[in-house]
Design a protein around this motif. Structure first.
Motif, short mmCIF file in Angstrom:
data_model
loop_
_atom_site.label_atom_id
_atom_site.label_comp_id
_atom_site.label_asym_id
_atom_site.label_seq_id
_atom_site.Cartn_x
_atom_site.Cartn_y
_atom_site.Cartn_z
N LYS A 25 34.10 51.68 38.77
CA LYS A 25 35.24 50.80 38.54
C LYS A 25 34.90 49.42 39.11
CE LYS A 25 40.17 50.24 39.23
NZ LYS A 25 40.63 49.36 40.26
N PHE A 26 35.08 48.39 38.30
CA PHE A 26 34.81 47.02 38.73
C PHE A 26 36.01 46.49 39.51
CE2 PHE A 26 31.95 47.82 35.29
CZ PHE A 26 30.75 47.35 35.80
N ASP A 27 35.78 46.19 40.78
CA ASP A 27 36.83 45.73 41.67
C ASP A 27 37.08 44.24 41.51
OD1 ASP A 27 36.98 48.34 42.86
OD2 ASP A 27 35.16 47.83 43.96
N THR A 41 31.69 53.09 43.04
CA THR A 41 31.17 54.26 42.36
C THR A 41 31.70 55.50 43.09
OG1 THR A 41 29.15 53.05 41.83
CG2 THR A 41 29.07 55.45 41.60
N THR A 42 32.38 56.36 42.36
CA THR A 42 32.97 57.55 42.96
C THR A 42 32.37 58.79 42.31
OG1 THR A 42 35.04 56.34 43.24
CG2 THR A 42 35.15 58.72 43.50
N THR A 43 31.79 59.67 43.15
CA THR A 43 31.26 60.95 42.69
C THR A 43 31.99 62.06 43.44
OG1 THR A 43 29.53 61.15 44.38
CG2 THR A 43 28.97 59.89 42.38
N VAL A 70 33.05 39.66 29.95
CA VAL A 70 32.93 39.45 31.40
C VAL A 70 34.29 39.18 32.02
CG1 VAL A 70 31.90 38.01 33.20
CG2 VAL A 70 30.54 38.68 31.22
N MET A 71 35.12 38.38 31.34
CA MET A 71 36.43 38.03 31.91
C MET A 71 37.36 39.23 31.97
SD MET A 71 37.97 35.70 28.88
CE MET A 71 37.81 36.17 27.19
N ASN A 72 37.03 40.33 31.26
CA ASN A 72 37.85 41.54 31.27
C ASN A 72 37.27 42.66 32.13
OD1 ASN A 72 39.58 40.28 29.44
ND2 ASN A 72 38.55 41.16 27.67
N MET A 73 36.20 42.38 32.87
CA MET A 73 35.54 43.45 33.60
C MET A 73 36.30 43.89 34.86
SD MET A 73 31.49 42.64 33.14
CE MET A 73 30.91 44.04 34.07
N THR A 74 36.98 42.99 35.54
CA THR A 74 37.73 43.38 36.73
C THR A 74 38.77 44.42 36.32
OG1 THR A 74 37.39 41.25 37.81
CG2 THR A 74 39.22 42.59 38.61
N GLY A 75 38.73 45.58 36.98
CA GLY A 75 39.64 46.68 36.65
C GLY A 75 39.09 47.65 35.63
N THR A 86 30.20 48.58 46.48
CA THR A 86 29.08 47.65 46.39
C THR A 86 29.61 46.26 46.05
OG1 THR A 86 27.71 49.47 45.57
CG2 THR A 86 26.84 47.22 45.31
N ARG A 87 29.13 45.26 46.77
CA ARG A 87 29.59 43.89 46.54
C ARG A 87 28.40 42.94 46.60
NH1 ARG A 87 34.46 41.23 46.79
NH2 ARG A 87 34.38 39.06 47.44
N TRP A 88 28.24 42.15 45.54
CA TRP A 88 27.26 41.07 45.48
C TRP A 88 28.02 39.77 45.61
CZ3 TRP A 88 21.98 41.11 43.29
CH2 TRP A 88 21.47 42.39 43.09
#
Length: 142
Positions: free
Chosen positions: A59-61, A73-75, A38-43, A82-84
């Motif tokens: 890509k996790f912002d 999400t890029t297509t 989880v701590m490595n998900m950004t980027g 998307t932001r929670w």
């Protein structure tokens, strides 16, 4: 086009974040065979297959627990941001704010997205609310 959901549920913020993260990690593992911390998900980014001949890059912002889970999400046709945001009300309640901004690639794609966006937007909003309700039911054992 922009979608926003603002809902308060009787579930601790940490539980909500854990459920969202578990879902994201499951998808990453299914698509790539990898399971980042989880701590490595950004980027972190990966390619996801959505169905026949459709794929996109996720890509996790920003992933900062237990308060923010944001990804792009890029297509070929669109980009979705998307932001929670999970706001702690007290030890048992969380206010969830979900925003999704859609950018269309090209004039004709924009026209198409406007034409079908209203109906599909409502369906997507209902699906996200159903997911939030499922998290609440999972916590409360209903």
């Amino acid at each position: 086009m922009k979608m926003e959901i603002n809902k308060t549920i009787d579930v601790p913020r940490e539980f909500v974040f854990e459920k969202i993260i578990d879902s994201g990690l499951y998808d990453i593992e299914r698509q790539t065979g990898k399971r980042p911390k989880v701590m490595n998900m950004t980027g972190f980014s990966y390619v996801k297959t959505f169905g026949k001949n459709q794929s996109g890059t996720i890509k996790f912002d920003e992933v900062s627990g237990p308060s923010v889970y944001a990804f792009t999400t890029t297509t070929q046709r669109n980009t979705f941001h998307t932001r929670w945001e999970l706001h702690k009300i007290d030890d048992r309640s969380t206010n969830i704010i979900i925003t999704e901004q859609q950018e269309s690639n090209g004039f004709f794609q924009k026209l198409n997205d406007i034409a079908v966006g209203f109906v599909l937007g409502r369906i997507k909003k209902r699906q996200v609310i159903a997911m939030i309700d499922a998290i609440e039911k999972a916590y409360n054992g209903r």
